[in-house]
Write a protein that holds these residues in place. Structure first.
Motif, PDB file in Angstrom:
ATOM      1  N   ILE A  24       0.850  -1.185   0.000  1.00 40.03           N
ATOM      2  CA  ILE A  24       0.000   0.000   0.000  1.00 40.03           C
ATOM      3  C   ILE A  24       0.888   1.238   0.000  1.00 40.03           C
ATOM      4  N   ARG A  25       0.556   2.180  -0.883  1.00 38.18           N
ATOM      5  CA  ARG A  25       1.301   3.440  -0.914  1.00 38.18           C
ATOM      6  C   ARG A  25       0.321   4.571  -0.653  1.00 38.18           C
ATOM      7  N   VAL A  26       0.653   5.407   0.340  1.00 37.32           N
ATOM      8  CA  VAL A  26      -0.172   6.556   0.681  1.00 37.32           C
ATOM      9  C   VAL A  26       0.733   7.781   0.688  1.00 37.32           C
ATOM     10  N   GLN A  27       0.362   8.773  -0.109  1.00 41.04           N
ATOM     11  CA  GLN A  27       1.104  10.032  -0.144  1.00 41.04           C
ATOM     12  C   GLN A  27       0.180  11.110   0.409  1.00 41.04           C
ATOM     13  N   THR A  28       0.660  11.829   1.406  1.00 38.84           N
ATOM     14  CA  THR A  28      -0.183  12.808   2.090  1.00 38.84           C
ATOM     15  C   THR A  28       0.333  14.224   1.866  1.00 38.84           C
ATOM     16  N   THR A  29      -0.441  15.175   2.346  1.00 35.79           N
ATOM     17  CA  THR A  29      -0.071  16.590   2.241  1.00 35.79           C
ATOM     18  C   THR A  29       0.842  17.028   3.379  1.00 35.79           C
ATOM     19  N   GLY A  30       1.247  16.112   4.213  1.00 37.43           N
ATOM     20  CA  GLY A  30       2.142  16.437   5.327  1.00 37.43           C
ATOM     21  C   GLY A  30       1.823  15.648   6.576  1.00 37.43           C
ATOM     22  N   ASP A  31       0.593  15.170   6.696  1.00 38.44           N
ATOM     23  CA  ASP A  31       0.222  14.346   7.846  1.00 38.44           C
ATOM     24  C   ASP A  31       0.902  12.986   7.727  1.00 38.44           C
ATOM     25  N   PRO A  32       1.204  12.344   8.865  1.00 45.11           N
ATOM     26  CA  PRO A  32       1.834  11.017   8.802  1.00 45.11           C
ATOM     27  C   PRO A  32       0.932  10.011   8.065  1.00 45.11           C
ATOM     28  N   ALA A  33       1.486   9.352   7.080  1.00 54.46           N
ATOM     29  CA  ALA A  33       0.716   8.399   6.262  1.00 54.46           C
ATOM     30  C   ALA A  33       0.119   7.292   7.119  1.00 54.46           C
ATOM     31  N   ARG A  34       0.847   6.862   8.136  1.00 52.71           N
ATOM     32  CA  ARG A  34       0.346   5.795   9.008  1.00 52.71           C
ATOM     33  C   ARG A  34      -0.945   6.220   9.700  1.00 52.71           C
ATOM     34  N   GLU A  35      -0.995   7.456  10.180  1.00 55.28           N
ATOM     35  CA  GLU A  35      -2.191   7.964  10.863  1.00 55.28           C
ATOM     36  C   GLU A  35      -3.361   8.129   9.886  1.00 55.28           C
ATOM     37  N   VAL A  36      -3.064   8.606   8.694  1.00 53.23           N
ATOM     38  CA  VAL A  36      -4.100   8.787   7.681  1.00 53.23           C
ATOM     39  C   VAL A  36      -4.682   7.424   7.293  1.00 53.23           C
ATOM     40  N   LEU A  37      -3.820   6.434   7.093  1.00 55.02           N
ATOM     41  CA  LEU A  37      -4.275   5.088   6.743  1.00 55.02           C
ATOM     42  C   LEU A  37      -5.082   4.479   7.889  1.00 55.02           C
ATOM     43  N   LYS A  38      -4.630   4.687   9.113  1.00 50.01           N
ATOM     44  CA  LYS A  38      -5.356   4.171  10.282  1.00 50.01           C
ATOM     45  C   LYS A  38      -6.753   4.773  10.361  1.00 50.01           C
ATOM     46  N   GLU A  39      -6.857   6.088  10.155  1.00 49.07           N
ATOM     47  CA  GLU A  39      -8.157   6.754  10.187  1.00 49.07           C
ATOM     48  C   GLU A  39      -9.066   6.232   9.065  1.00 49.07           C
ATOM     49  N   ALA A  40      -8.481   6.032   7.888  1.00 42.49           N
ATOM     50  CA  ALA A  40      -9.257   5.520   6.758  1.00 42.49           C
ATOM     51  C   ALA A  40      -9.773   4.110   7.051  1.00 42.49           C
ATOM     52  N   CYS A  41      -8.959   3.285   7.667  1.00 40.02           N
ATOM     53  CA  CYS A  41      -9.382   1.917   8.018  1.00 40.02           C
ATOM     54  C   CYS A  41     -10.497   1.943   9.062  1.00 40.02           C
ATOM     55  N   GLN A  42     -10.395   2.852  10.024  1.00 37.56           N
ATOM     56  CA  GLN A  42     -11.451   2.973  11.027  1.00 37.56           C
ATOM     57  C   GLN A  42     -12.755   3.423  10.384  1.00 37.56           C
ATOM     58  N   ASN A  43     -12.677   4.369   9.457  1.00 36.49           N
ATOM     59  CA  ASN A  43     -13.870   4.818   8.741  1.00 36.49           C
ATOM     60  C   ASN A  43     -14.465   3.679   7.906  1.00 36.49           C
ATOM     61  N   LEU A  44     -13.606   2.886   7.301  1.00 36.43           N
ATOM     62  CA  LEU A  44     -14.070   1.751   6.507  1.00 36.43           C
ATOM     63  C   LEU A  44     -14.779   0.723   7.390  1.00 36.43           C
ATOM     64  N   MET A  45     -14.250   0.476   8.583  1.00 40.21           N
ATOM     65  CA  MET A  45     -14.900  -0.463   9.500  1.00 40.21           C
ATOM     66  C   MET A  45     -16.274   0.041   9.912  1.00 40.21           C
ATOM     67  N   LEU A  46     -16.399   1.341  10.164  1.00 42.56           N
ATOM     68  CA  LEU A  46     -17.709   1.914  10.511  1.00 42.56           C
ATOM     69  C   LEU A  46     -18.688   1.781   9.352  1.00 42.56           C
ATOM     70  N   MET A  47     -18.200   2.022   8.146  1.00 41.24           N
ATOM     71  CA  MET A  47     -19.055   1.909   6.973  1.00 41.24           C
ATOM     72  C   MET A  47     -19.497   0.460   6.770  1.00 41.24           C
ATOM     73  N   CYS A  48     -18.584  -0.480   6.945  1.00 42.34           N
ATOM     74  CA  CYS A  48     -18.924  -1.901   6.808  1.00 42.34           C
ATOM     75  C   CYS A  48     -19.939  -2.323   7.877  1.00 42.34           C
ATOM     76  N   ARG A  49     -19.774  -1.833   9.088  1.00 40.72           N
ATOM     77  CA  ARG A  49     -20.714  -2.139  10.165  1.00 40.72           C
ATOM     78  C   ARG A  49     -22.108  -1.617   9.813  1.00 40.72           C
ATOM     79  N   HIS A  50     -22.174  -0.403   9.274  1.00 46.21           N
ATOM     80  CA  HIS A  50     -23.454   0.178   8.875  1.00 46.21           C
ATOM     81  C   HIS A  50     -24.104  -0.652   7.757  1.00 46.21           C
ATOM     82  N   VAL A  51     -23.316  -1.027   6.762  1.00 44.47           N
ATOM     83  CA  VAL A  51     -23.847  -1.828   5.654  1.00 44.47           C
ATOM     84  C   VAL A  51     -24.356  -3.169   6.179  1.00 44.47           C
TER      85      VAL A  51
END
Length: 87
Positions: A24-51
């Protein structure tokens, strides 16, 4: 992740189909890529739970509606003509 203002690029590749690995490659505007990916995964889990909850509720509603229809059909069959059973 592409909806995020913090991400300029993201992508993935699978080195080989027989390997259980994903790059996985994540390029950010300055925020740590690990944190951005972690937040995205958490959002994905919430979306999957809703579905999943929406799907489970739809299945329950479908079964409840069809159970009522089946009861109406069964009650009509039992009050009908018994000529076939008397043979």
């Amino acid at each position: 992740m592409l909806c995020s203002q913090m991400v300029t690029f993201c992508g993935y590749s699978i080195p080989h189909p027989s390997e259980a690995r994903v790059n996985i490659r994540v390029q950010t505007t300055g925020d740590p890529a690990r944190e951005v990916l972690k937040e995205a995964c958490q959002n994905l889990m919430l979306m999957c739970r809703h579905v999943r909850c929406t799907f489970d509720k739809a299945v329950e509603d479908f079964k409840a509606r069809n159970a009522v229809k089946a009861m109406k059909i069964d009650s009509q069959d039992s009050s009908g003509d018994d000529s076939e059973e008397s043979e």
